[in-house]
Write a protein that holds these residues in place. Structure first.
Motif, short mmCIF file in Angstrom:
data_model
loop_
_atom_site.label_atom_id
_atom_site.label_comp_id
_atom_site.label_asym_id
_atom_site.label_seq_id
_atom_site.Cartn_x
_atom_site.Cartn_y
_atom_site.Cartn_z
N UNK A 322 0.84 -1.20 0.00
CA UNK A 322 0.00 0.00 0.00
C UNK A 322 0.88 1.25 0.00
N UNK A 323 0.24 2.38 -0.21
CA UNK A 323 0.94 3.66 -0.11
C UNK A 323 -0.01 4.70 0.44
N UNK A 324 0.51 5.58 1.28
CA UNK A 324 -0.29 6.62 1.91
C UNK A 324 0.28 7.99 1.58
N UNK A 325 -0.55 9.01 1.82
CA UNK A 325 -0.15 10.38 1.59
C UNK A 325 0.20 11.02 2.92
N UNK A 326 1.38 11.59 3.00
CA UNK A 326 1.83 12.27 4.21
C UNK A 326 1.90 13.77 3.94
N UNK A 327 1.58 14.55 4.96
CA UNK A 327 1.58 16.01 4.83
C UNK A 327 2.06 16.62 6.13
N UNK A 328 2.65 17.80 6.05
CA UNK A 328 3.13 18.47 7.25
C UNK A 328 3.04 19.97 7.09
N UNK A 329 3.05 20.66 8.21
CA UNK A 329 3.20 22.11 8.24
C UNK A 329 4.66 22.40 8.55
N UNK A 330 5.41 22.87 7.57
CA UNK A 330 6.85 23.02 7.74
C UNK A 330 7.22 23.97 8.87
N UNK A 331 6.43 25.03 9.07
CA UNK A 331 6.79 26.01 10.07
C UNK A 331 6.39 25.57 11.48
N UNK A 332 5.48 24.64 11.61
CA UNK A 332 4.96 24.30 12.94
C UNK A 332 5.83 23.32 13.70
N UNK A 333 6.76 22.65 13.01
CA UNK A 333 7.62 21.72 13.71
C UNK A 333 7.32 20.28 13.35
N UNK A 334 8.20 19.42 13.77
CA UNK A 334 8.13 18.02 13.36
C UNK A 334 6.90 17.30 13.88
#
Length: 476
Positions: A322-334
């Motif tokens: 399977x494969x999933x989509x990952x997303x992040x807010x770069x400025x908010x931290x890890x």
């Protein structure tokens, strides 16, 4: 620059992924909604593009309606109304919708945007570039052709009013010009001939792949403003590459190109900052394509000592079958990176769209998910609303002179609240470079360090309750 910041983020993110899956996490100013389908799962759907018109958000996408037919659909996703078939004809393909948007309604001409697309409307199997105008009355005009020729076009991309595509191994471009009484496309220009593919365009840059000796290289052409033409292309990245995409930074009006390179069986994302003319690896390694995408934008707000800059990076991560989509807010931290799709399906091709309107700021994420052996489109969004009491005081001011800076500059300011007043210097991508406390003064001198490269920087004047932010250009 941007890639250094993203690189440090991705290293940590990849380590987290190796240890465990990342659960849904609440963002600082809102949370990503649970992904919902925006198309059916009985047909193949792809190539979404979004636009905000008259305070409503719309998605356009292509749908396979029969074995030899593809249609373009439009759906109001603000009200989640039924999708409308915009362009369809038996045994004709309408594909790859793109948007040329005009500025805000209702002060615009009657045409609100151009829907531009590829189609074999007149010659079966040979694709031309077409456009249809969307008016304030909610109707589309009949498709009109750019009359390119009898060799198929593909990989149409648009930025602003600039168009670029590939035809027969050549890279071609044009531009929509004019005003409300007379809009017209400029004569088509050929950027490069032979072995070219996958072009991307900004206001002043075109990059594309070019095959030389069985190896793909990235080539680049820049706009010559005095002559009104494109410079001769030059190569600037060697290797086997794909997945070129483009993102713009509203905070600096810069341009960054994003791509992947297959190196020794491993896919690696890269970023090219046009202003800094830097190429850096994002340090994310995968045996399969990650198809990265990103949006970066800046919102100046006043909220209890906090300025929020929103920047998102999305990609595909494969886990077994399977494969999933990952997303992040770069400025908010890890801690704000997470798996947004969390499905047992094969998810792919994440795309991010930033749609601002008045005080409502929304970022959409779309992706494809394999369901019933078909490609279904899903959507998630995160948004926040700024009331007038949260806006920075318009009586405040920040003056920077000279700008551009060659040696030093004088910063003069007024803030209605002067408690814990300080000046912060940021890179164009939000990396804090220097901090200067202010005591009972409204004027200070900033002398940039000799280590700082030429480019765009952010001067942020800040107190406990409010802030003012301006761009400066360092040009020694």
């Amino acid at each position: 620059m941007i890639t250094k910041f993203i690189s440090s983020y991705i290293i940590v993110l990849f380590a987290i992924l190796l240890v465990s899956s990342i659960s849904y996490t609440k963002a600082q100013e809102g949370e990503w909604s649970t992904p919902i389908p925006i198309t059916d799962s009985l047909t193949n759907n792809s190539n979404p593009v979004m636009i905000r018109i008259t305070h409503r958000d719309f998605v356009f996408y292509e749908k396979q309606t029969s074995e030899n037919s593809y249609s373009i659909f439009m759906r109001n996703i603000t009200e989640m109304s039924e999708a409308i078939e915009v362009l369809n004809q038996e045994n004709v393909s309408f594909r790859n919708p793109q948007i040329i948007k005009f500025s805000g309604y209702p002060n615009d001409p009657d045409t609100l945007f151009y829907l531009v697309f590829e189609s074999d409307l007149t010659t079966n199997g040979i694709f031309n570039i077409y456009y249809s105008k969307y008016s304030q009355d909610g109707n589309f005009s009949a498709p009109e052709s750019l009359e390119i020729g009898y060799t198929s076009c593909q990989d149409l991309k648009i930025m602003g009013r600039n168009l670029v595509w590939e035809r027969g191994g050549n890279i071609e471009t044009t531009y929509l010009d004019g005003n409300s009484s007379n809009y017209y496309f400029h004569p088509i220009m050929t950027i490069d001939e032979g072995g070219c593919s996958n072009p991307c365009i900004s206001e002043s840059e075109i990059i594309y792949l070019k095959e030389i000796n069985d190896e793909n290289n990235i080539y680049r052409s820049t706009w010559n403003y005095p002559l009104g033409e494109w410079h001769e292309s030059i190569g600037f990245f060697d290797g086997i590459n794909s997945s070129l995409s483009i993102l713009t930074l509203d905070i600096t009006e810069e341009v960054v190109f994003l791509w992947e390179s297959l190196e020794n069986g491993i896919w690696k994302p890269y970023a090219y900052d046009v202003m800094g003319e830097e190429i850096e690896s994002l340090e994310l390694f995968s045996e399969t394509k990650t198809t990265p995408d990103a949006v970066l934008f800046d919102v100046i707000i006043k909220k209890k000592k906090k300025d929020i800059w929103f920047n998102y990076f999305a990609y595909t991560f494969n886990d077994n079958e399977n494969s999933d989509i990952f997303v992040n807010n770069l400025w908010s931290g890890y801690q704000y990176c997470f798996n947004i799709s969390q499905s047992s399906a094969i998810d792919s091709k994440p795309r991010l769209f930033y749609l601002p309107s008045d005080y409502l700021y929304t970022t959409y994420l779309t992706f494809q998910s394999e369901r019933n052996n078909k490609q279904q489109l899903f959507m998630s969004k995160v948004s926040f609303w700024l009331g007038e009491n949260e806006l920075a005081n318009h009586n405040n001011s920040l003056t920077i002179s000279p700008n551009p800076i060659t040696h030093q500059t004088q910063i003069t300011t007024t803030l209605s609240s002067a408690e814990n007043l300080k000046i912060e210097i940021y890179s164009s991508t939000g990396v804090l470079i220097e901090t200067h406390p202010l005591k009972n003064t409204q004027t200070t001198i900033w002398t940039p360090s000799k280590d700082l490269k030429n480019g765009v920087y952010i001067i942020n004047l800040k107190s406990d309750l409010e802030s003012i932010r301006k761009k400066v250009i360092l040009q020694r």
